[in-house]
Design an enzyme around this catalytic site. Sequence first.
Site, PDB file in Angstrom:
ATOM      1  CG  ASP A 145      20.131   4.559  28.135  1.00 61.07           C
ATOM      2  OD1 ASP A 145      19.794   3.458  28.628  1.00 61.07           O
ATOM      3  OD2 ASP A 145      20.483   5.532  28.830  1.00 61.07           O
TER       4      ASP A 145
ATOM      5  CB  THR B  11      18.382  11.819  31.164  1.00 58.91           C
ATOM      6  OG1 THR B  11      17.590  10.675  30.786  1.00 58.91           O
ATOM      7  CG2 THR B  11      18.186  12.101  32.633  1.00 58.91           C
TER       8      THR B  11
HETATM    9  P1  NAP Z   1      22.283   7.290  19.956  1.00 50.54           P
HETATM   10  O1  NAP Z   1      23.713   7.245  19.602  1.00 50.54           O
HETATM   11  O2  NAP Z   1      21.507   6.029  19.985  1.00 50.54           O
HETATM   12  O3  NAP Z   1      22.104   8.042  21.325  1.00 50.54           O
HETATM   13  C1  NAP Z   1      22.775   9.251  21.572  1.00 50.54           C
HETATM   14  C2  NAP Z   1      23.177   9.310  23.036  1.00 50.54           C
HETATM   15  O4  NAP Z   1      21.995   9.520  23.817  1.00 50.54           O
HETATM   16  C3  NAP Z   1      23.836   7.996  23.523  1.00 50.54           C
HETATM   17  O5  NAP Z   1      24.924   8.341  24.332  1.00 50.54           O
HETATM   18  C4  NAP Z   1      22.704   7.359  24.334  1.00 50.54           C
HETATM   19  O6  NAP Z   1      23.187   6.555  25.400  1.00 50.54           O
HETATM   20  C5  NAP Z   1      22.013   8.588  24.893  1.00 50.54           C
HETATM   21  N1  NAP Z   1      20.624   8.381  25.332  1.00 50.54           N
HETATM   22  C6  NAP Z   1      19.580   7.879  24.628  1.00 50.54           C
HETATM   23  N2  NAP Z   1      18.462   7.905  25.368  1.00 50.54           N
HETATM   24  C7  NAP Z   1      18.799   8.433  26.569  1.00 50.54           C
HETATM   25  C8  NAP Z   1      18.064   8.719  27.754  1.00 50.54           C
HETATM   26  N3  NAP Z   1      16.759   8.492  27.861  1.00 50.54           N
HETATM   27  N4  NAP Z   1      18.744   9.282  28.789  1.00 50.54           N
HETATM   28  C9  NAP Z   1      20.068   9.551  28.691  1.00 50.54           C
HETATM   29  N5  NAP Z   1      20.809   9.298  27.595  1.00 50.54           N
HETATM   30  C10 NAP Z   1      20.167   8.751  26.550  1.00 50.54           C
HETATM   31  O7  NAP Z   1      21.625   8.403  18.979  1.00 50.54           O
HETATM   32  P2  NAP Z   1      20.438   8.407  17.976  1.00 50.54           P
HETATM   33  O8  NAP Z   1      20.234   7.005  17.515  1.00 50.54           O
HETATM   34  O9  NAP Z   1      20.653   9.443  16.995  1.00 50.54           O
HETATM   35  O10 NAP Z   1      19.161   8.928  18.822  1.00 50.54           O
HETATM   36  C11 NAP Z   1      18.633   8.320  19.953  1.00 50.54           C
HETATM   37  C12 NAP Z   1      18.470   9.365  21.033  1.00 50.54           C
HETATM   38  O11 NAP Z   1      19.663  10.121  21.125  1.00 50.54           O
HETATM   39  C13 NAP Z   1      17.374  10.380  20.777  1.00 50.54           C
HETATM   40  O12 NAP Z   1      16.162   9.948  21.351  1.00 50.54           O
HETATM   41  C14 NAP Z   1      17.899  11.658  21.436  1.00 50.54           C
HETATM   42  O13 NAP Z   1      17.345  11.884  22.718  1.00 50.54           O
HETATM   43  C15 NAP Z   1      19.359  11.416  21.630  1.00 50.54           C
HETATM   44  N6  NAP Z   1      20.073  12.467  20.913  1.00 50.54           N
HETATM   45  C16 NAP Z   1      20.676  13.433  21.624  1.00 50.54           C
HETATM   46  C17 NAP Z   1      21.289  14.486  20.983  1.00 50.54           C
HETATM   47  C18 NAP Z   1      21.941  15.529  21.797  1.00 50.54           C
HETATM   48  O14 NAP Z   1      21.970  15.378  23.019  1.00 50.54           O
HETATM   49  N7  NAP Z   1      22.440  16.588  21.191  1.00 50.54           N
HETATM   50  C19 NAP Z   1      21.312  14.582  19.609  1.00 50.54           C
HETATM   51  C20 NAP Z   1      20.669  13.582  18.893  1.00 50.54           C
HETATM   52  C21 NAP Z   1      20.037  12.519  19.567  1.00 50.54           C
HETATM   53  P3  NAP Z   1      23.999   5.168  25.190  1.00 50.54           P
HETATM   54  O15 NAP Z   1      25.416   5.580  24.964  1.00 50.54           O
HETATM   55  O16 NAP Z   1      23.772   4.464  26.478  1.00 50.54           O
HETATM   56  O17 NAP Z   1      23.404   4.460  24.002  1.00 50.54           O
END
Ligand code: NAP
Length: 259
Positions: A48, A158
């Site tokens: 994702d 999510t």
């Molecule tokens: P990333 O490593 O690309 O993504 C972080 C995790 O979020 C990965 O496991 C990714 O899944 C999952 N993810 C992304 N979009 C999702 C969705 N719509 N539903 C469920 N899981 C999803 O991290 P990044 O490049 O920093 O940021 C991209 C996204 O990561 C942001 O939009 C944010 O929502 C999320 N994120 C989450 C947190 C947290 O939960 N504490 C912190 C920072 C960012 P895959 O393994 O399939 O790629």
Amino acid sequence: MNERSFTVTVRPDGASETVAASVREALLRSGYMEDEDRPGTVVVVGGDGTFIYAVHRYMHCLNDVRFIGIHTGTLGFYTDYLDSEADEFLTDLLKGDLPVETYPVMEAEAGTEKVYAINEIRIENPYRTQNFSVLLNDIPLEFFRGTGVNVCTQLGSTAYNRSLGGAILEKGLPLFEMTEIAGLHHIHSRSLNVPFVMSDDTVIRLQSDSYDRAILGADADVFDLKDVKEVVIRKSPEKKLHILRGRKISYFDRLARLT
Ligand code: NAP
């Protein structure tokens, strides 16, 4: 838009690159043409996170692009095939009659900047307590104090939203959700302190005397908010996300994989 012009966006790891190379070769053999700048179809191989990266890479021509994803891990929310199903993916794509699902894109205006997101837009200040007023459709809701706030789309519910204790929104619901990030709650500081789900036609204004050292996050991108006094979050009136849907997978099935 030429749907037979394509590019492959791939997560830089061995397994994803192997799948991407074979998909690319098969599409070229089938008469597809590669166009890295304005492709009609973007095949995403990764997770994702890779999907989000691809959407931002093609934000300049988003309305003309159809995205389709192969997940090289466990099935995500943006992808419909696993890497073991690459042959099925190619058969379905080459048939050329896959349904397209269209999703809203969120935008934020901050000073002269405009940024876009498909998961969420957030303000966070890791250095000091951040204060701002929250207005919904120009009606004052609250004065927030704390680390920040996260506003997600249904697709993003999510992602970071879930980690913040926000509710997951079922596919298709035309909603935004606003969730506090470490809000302060005591006798001098009151804000909702629960996730708030609202129509995605709502315009959210976050106004502060100072956003010094706070950041504006739009999916994986981060921007400095120095000198900005107001951030306006709304559904983009012009940009839309188009996803080609392949294998029919129920939303509840995807959800079950989270538990
Ligand atoms: P990333 O490593 O690309 O993504 C972080 C995790 O979020 C990965 O496991 C990714 O899944 C999952 N993810 C992304 N979009 C999702 C969705 N719509 N539903 C469920 N899981 C999803 O991290 P990044 O490049 O920093 O940021 C991209 C996204 O990561 C942001 O939009 C944010 O929502 C999320 N994120 C989450 C947190 C947290 O939960 N504490 C912190 C920072 C960012 P895959 O393994 O399939 O790629």
